[in-house]
Scaffold this motif. Structure first.
Motif, PDB file in Angstrom:
ATOM      1  N   SER A 132       6.846   9.290   4.254  1.00  0.00           N
ATOM      2  CA  SER A 132       7.350  10.565   4.765  1.00  0.00           C
ATOM      3  C   SER A 132       7.716  11.534   3.644  1.00  0.00           C
ATOM      4  N   VAL A 133       8.020  11.017   2.454  1.00  0.00           N
ATOM      5  CA  VAL A 133       8.450  11.891   1.354  1.00  0.00           C
ATOM      6  C   VAL A 133       7.520  11.838   0.148  1.00  0.00           C
ATOM      7  N   GLU A 134       6.613  10.872   0.121  1.00  0.00           N
ATOM      8  CA  GLU A 134       5.585  10.840  -0.920  1.00  0.00           C
ATOM      9  C   GLU A 134       4.252  11.162  -0.264  1.00  0.00           C
ATOM     10  N   HIS A 135       3.669  12.260  -0.678  1.00  0.00           N
ATOM     11  CA  HIS A 135       2.466  12.781  -0.038  1.00  0.00           C
ATOM     12  C   HIS A 135       1.334  11.756  -0.095  1.00  0.00           C
ATOM     13  N   ALA A 136       0.544  11.727   0.952  1.00  0.00           N
ATOM     14  CA  ALA A 136      -0.571  10.783   1.030  1.00  0.00           C
ATOM     15  C   ALA A 136      -1.553  10.977  -0.117  1.00  0.00           C
ATOM     16  N   ASP A 137      -1.693  12.202  -0.605  1.00  0.00           N
ATOM     17  CA  ASP A 137      -2.655  12.433  -1.684  1.00  0.00           C
ATOM     18  C   ASP A 137      -2.132  11.917  -3.022  1.00  0.00           C
ATOM     19  N   ILE A 138      -0.829  11.805  -3.172  1.00  0.00           N
ATOM     20  CA  ILE A 138      -0.288  11.146  -4.358  1.00  0.00           C
ATOM     21  C   ILE A 138      -0.607   9.656  -4.302  1.00  0.00           C
ATOM     22  N   LYS A 139      -0.479   9.061  -3.127  1.00  0.00           N
ATOM     23  CA  LYS A 139      -0.826   7.652  -2.978  1.00  0.00           C
ATOM     24  C   LYS A 139      -2.317   7.440  -3.255  1.00  0.00           C
ATOM     25  N   ARG A 140      -3.155   8.355  -2.773  1.00  0.00           N
ATOM     26  CA  ARG A 140      -4.587   8.291  -3.074  1.00  0.00           C
ATOM     27  C   ARG A 140      -4.837   8.346  -4.572  1.00  0.00           C
ATOM     28  N   PHE A 141      -4.168   9.267  -5.250  1.00  0.00           N
ATOM     29  CA  PHE A 141      -4.360   9.472  -6.677  1.00  0.00           C
ATOM     30  C   PHE A 141      -3.951   8.227  -7.471  1.00  0.00           C
ATOM     31  N   LYS A 142      -2.802   7.657  -7.149  1.00  0.00           N
ATOM     32  CA  LYS A 142      -2.344   6.443  -7.845  1.00  0.00           C
ATOM     33  C   LYS A 142      -3.374   5.331  -7.731  1.00  0.00           C
ATOM     34  N   GLN A 143      -3.893   5.156  -6.528  1.00  0.00           N
ATOM     35  CA  GLN A 143      -4.846   4.069  -6.314  1.00  0.00           C
ATOM     36  C   GLN A 143      -6.163   4.325  -7.023  1.00  0.00           C
ATOM     37  N   GLU A 144      -6.632   5.569  -7.031  1.00  0.00           N
ATOM     38  CA  GLU A 144      -7.902   5.873  -7.692  1.00  0.00           C
ATOM     39  C   GLU A 144      -7.803   5.672  -9.200  1.00  0.00           C
ATOM     40  N   ILE A 145      -6.659   5.981  -9.790  1.00  0.00           N
ATOM     41  CA  ILE A 145      -6.470   5.722 -11.216  1.00  0.00           C
ATOM     42  C   ILE A 145      -6.504   4.218 -11.477  1.00  0.00           C
ATOM     43  N   ALA A 146      -5.826   3.450 -10.631  1.00  0.00           N
ATOM     44  CA  ALA A 146      -5.834   1.991 -10.779  1.00  0.00           C
ATOM     45  C   ALA A 146      -7.252   1.443 -10.637  1.00  0.00           C
ATOM     46  N   ASP A 147      -7.993   1.942  -9.646  1.00  0.00           N
ATOM     47  CA  ASP A 147      -9.364   1.477  -9.442  1.00  0.00           C
ATOM     48  C   ASP A 147     -10.245   1.825 -10.633  1.00  0.00           C
ATOM     49  N   TYR A 148     -10.068   3.023 -11.180  1.00  0.00           N
ATOM     50  CA  TYR A 148     -10.857   3.426 -12.348  1.00  0.00           C
ATOM     51  C   TYR A 148     -10.630   2.473 -13.521  1.00  0.00           C
ATOM     52  N   LEU A 149      -9.388   2.031 -13.691  1.00  0.00           N
ATOM     53  CA  LEU A 149      -9.060   1.134 -14.801  1.00  0.00           C
ATOM     54  C   LEU A 149      -9.310  -0.330 -14.454  1.00  0.00           C
ATOM     55  N   GLY A 150      -9.616  -0.607 -13.209  1.00  0.00           N
ATOM     56  CA  GLY A 150      -9.832  -1.983 -12.803  1.00  0.00           C
ATOM     57  C   GLY A 150      -8.557  -2.794 -12.762  1.00  0.00           C
ATOM     58  N   LEU A 151      -7.458  -2.145 -12.426  1.00  0.00           N
ATOM     59  CA  LEU A 151      -6.146  -2.782 -12.430  1.00  0.00           C
ATOM     60  C   LEU A 151      -5.488  -2.684 -11.060  1.00  0.00           C
ATOM     61  N   PRO A 152      -4.629  -3.641 -10.728  1.00  0.00           N
ATOM     62  CA  PRO A 152      -3.845  -3.513  -9.501  1.00  0.00           C
ATOM     63  C   PRO A 152      -2.658  -2.595  -9.740  1.00  0.00           C
ATOM     64  N   LEU A 153      -2.138  -2.022  -8.664  1.00  0.00           N
ATOM     65  CA  LEU A 153      -0.851  -1.337  -8.738  1.00  0.00           C
ATOM     66  C   LEU A 153       0.236  -2.398  -8.619  1.00  0.00           C
ATOM     67  N   THR A 154       1.105  -2.459  -9.614  1.00  0.00           N
ATOM     68  CA  THR A 154       2.230  -3.387  -9.564  1.00  0.00           C
ATOM     69  C   THR A 154       3.427  -2.630  -9.010  1.00  0.00           C
ATOM     70  N   ILE A 155       3.922  -3.067  -7.882  1.00  0.00           N
ATOM     71  CA  ILE A 155       4.965  -2.327  -7.168  1.00  0.00           C
ATOM     72  C   ILE A 155       6.337  -2.935  -7.453  1.00  0.00           C
ATOM     73  N   ALA A 156       7.258  -2.085  -7.865  1.00  0.00           N
ATOM     74  CA  ALA A 156       8.664  -2.483  -8.038  1.00  0.00           C
ATOM     75  C   ALA A 156       9.494  -1.513  -7.205  1.00  0.00           C
ATOM     76  N   SER A 157       9.711  -1.870  -5.969  1.00  0.00           N
ATOM     77  CA  SER A 157      10.404  -0.977  -5.051  1.00  0.00           C
ATOM     78  C   SER A 157      11.612  -1.658  -4.431  1.00  0.00           C
ATOM     79  N   ARG A 158      12.455  -0.853  -3.828  1.00  0.00           N
ATOM     80  CA  ARG A 158      13.598  -1.370  -3.094  1.00  0.00           C
ATOM     81  C   ARG A 158      13.105  -2.314  -1.997  1.00  0.00           C
ATOM     82  N   ARG A 159      13.859  -3.377  -1.769  1.00  0.00           N
ATOM     83  CA  ARG A 159      13.426  -4.395  -0.811  1.00  0.00           C
ATOM     84  C   ARG A 159      13.215  -3.813   0.582  1.00  0.00           C
ATOM     85  N   ASN A 160      14.049  -2.858   0.965  1.00  0.00           N
ATOM     86  CA  ASN A 160      13.869  -2.197   2.255  1.00  0.00           C
ATOM     87  C   ASN A 160      12.962  -0.990   2.044  1.00  0.00           C
TER      88      ASN A 160
END
Length: 277
Positions: free
Chosen positions: A41-69
């Motif tokens: 709701s507060v992080e735009h879908a296109d930012i999520k797209r961008f993060k993933q495309e950068i990870a895919d370009y580098l052949g790396l997973p996104l490592t997530i460190a987020s609040r448990r909830n």
């Protein structure tokens, strides 16, 4: 022993450039793309797209460190705690959504003697201040930090479009990749929220009512979102552009011709460390 190169991959353009630079220099196999995935709701879908495309370009997973909830946004964590800020005056959402998960991840996965943490700060006075703070904080924990866009000199890439990845569409309106409805942002940001994301504006009002404090204080006095609604409505009706790409002084000079906001101090946007922690 090979260092672990940890890139704080926020979803902003600068941090993506850093990810590419670090991977090219040290090998993608030695890089971690560390991200704090914010609520949709507060992080735009296109930012999520961008993060993933950068990870895919580098052949790396996104490592997530987020609040448990993961269902909570910046307003939810503040209402849960009953405050917008913690003891030293910093926004509570930063500590709960970013800082605490970040330090927990470091402690569990990245020994200080084997790790370097990279940030996408740019070469501006404000960003250099942020560099000093992050160097000091992480240095006290034994971690090395680096800022390739400032300290590396020659660059191998200046824009992600060079590798076929369009930067987030949010840059058409905002100058950053932070949360929409950022609790550190000034009134210009919140005017955009009022004009384009009434759902977030209303949730901000709800949070103020629940906590009993305002997000904004001008001249030491609380100014609630509800107080600004008639002024923002007049500005919107008069066609004041909802954008951060107009310098603040010019933006408010234009707004003051329309509505009586001389009693509202121009709250300068603070450097939000959220997207880089």
């Amino acid at each position: 022993m090979t260092d672990k190169h940890i890139v704080c991959h926020s979803g902003g353009h600068s941090s993506a450039l850093v990810a590419i630079e670090v991977a090219r220099k040290f090998g993608a196999e030695n890089v971690v793309l560390l991200n704090h995935d914010m609520h949709f709701s507060v992080e735009h879908a296109d930012i999520k797209r961008f993060k993933q495309e950068i990870a895919d370009y580098l052949g790396l997973p996104l490592t997530i460190a987020s609040r448990r909830n993961a269902t909570q946004d910046q307003f939810d964590v503040c209402v849960e705690a009953g405050a917008f800020k913690v003891g030293n005056g910093s926004e509570l959402c930063t500590s709960r959504l970013k800082t605490e998960p970040f330090y927990e991840w470091l402690a569990a996965n990245a020994p200080p003697t084997e790790s370097v943490v990279y940030y996408g700060f740019d070469n501006t006075p404000k960003e250099r201040e942020r560099m000093q703070r992050r160097t000091g904080v992480l240095g006290s924990m034994g971690y090395r930090t680096d800022y390739p866009l400032v300290t590396w000199g020659d660059r191998s890439i200046l824009a992600t479009e060079e590798v076929g990845i369009a930067r987030p569409s949010t840059y058409e309106t905002f100058t950053h990749g932070n949360c929409i409805g950022c609790l550190k942002a000034g009134w210009q940001h919140w005017y955009i929220v009022y004009c384009t994301r009434m759902d977030i504006w209303l949730k901000g009002k709800w949070a103020e009512e629940e906590i009993g404090y305002a997000i904004h204080y001008d001249n030491g006095q609380p100014v609630y979102l509800e107080d600004m609604e008639p002024r923002f409505a007049s500005m919107k009706a008069a066609g004041v552009p909802a954008t951060e790409h107009i310098p603040q002084q010019r933006f408010w000079a234009q707004a003051r011709k329309i509505v009586p906001i001389h009693d509202i101090q121009q709250r300068m946007d603070l450097p939000c460390d959220c997207h880089q922690i």
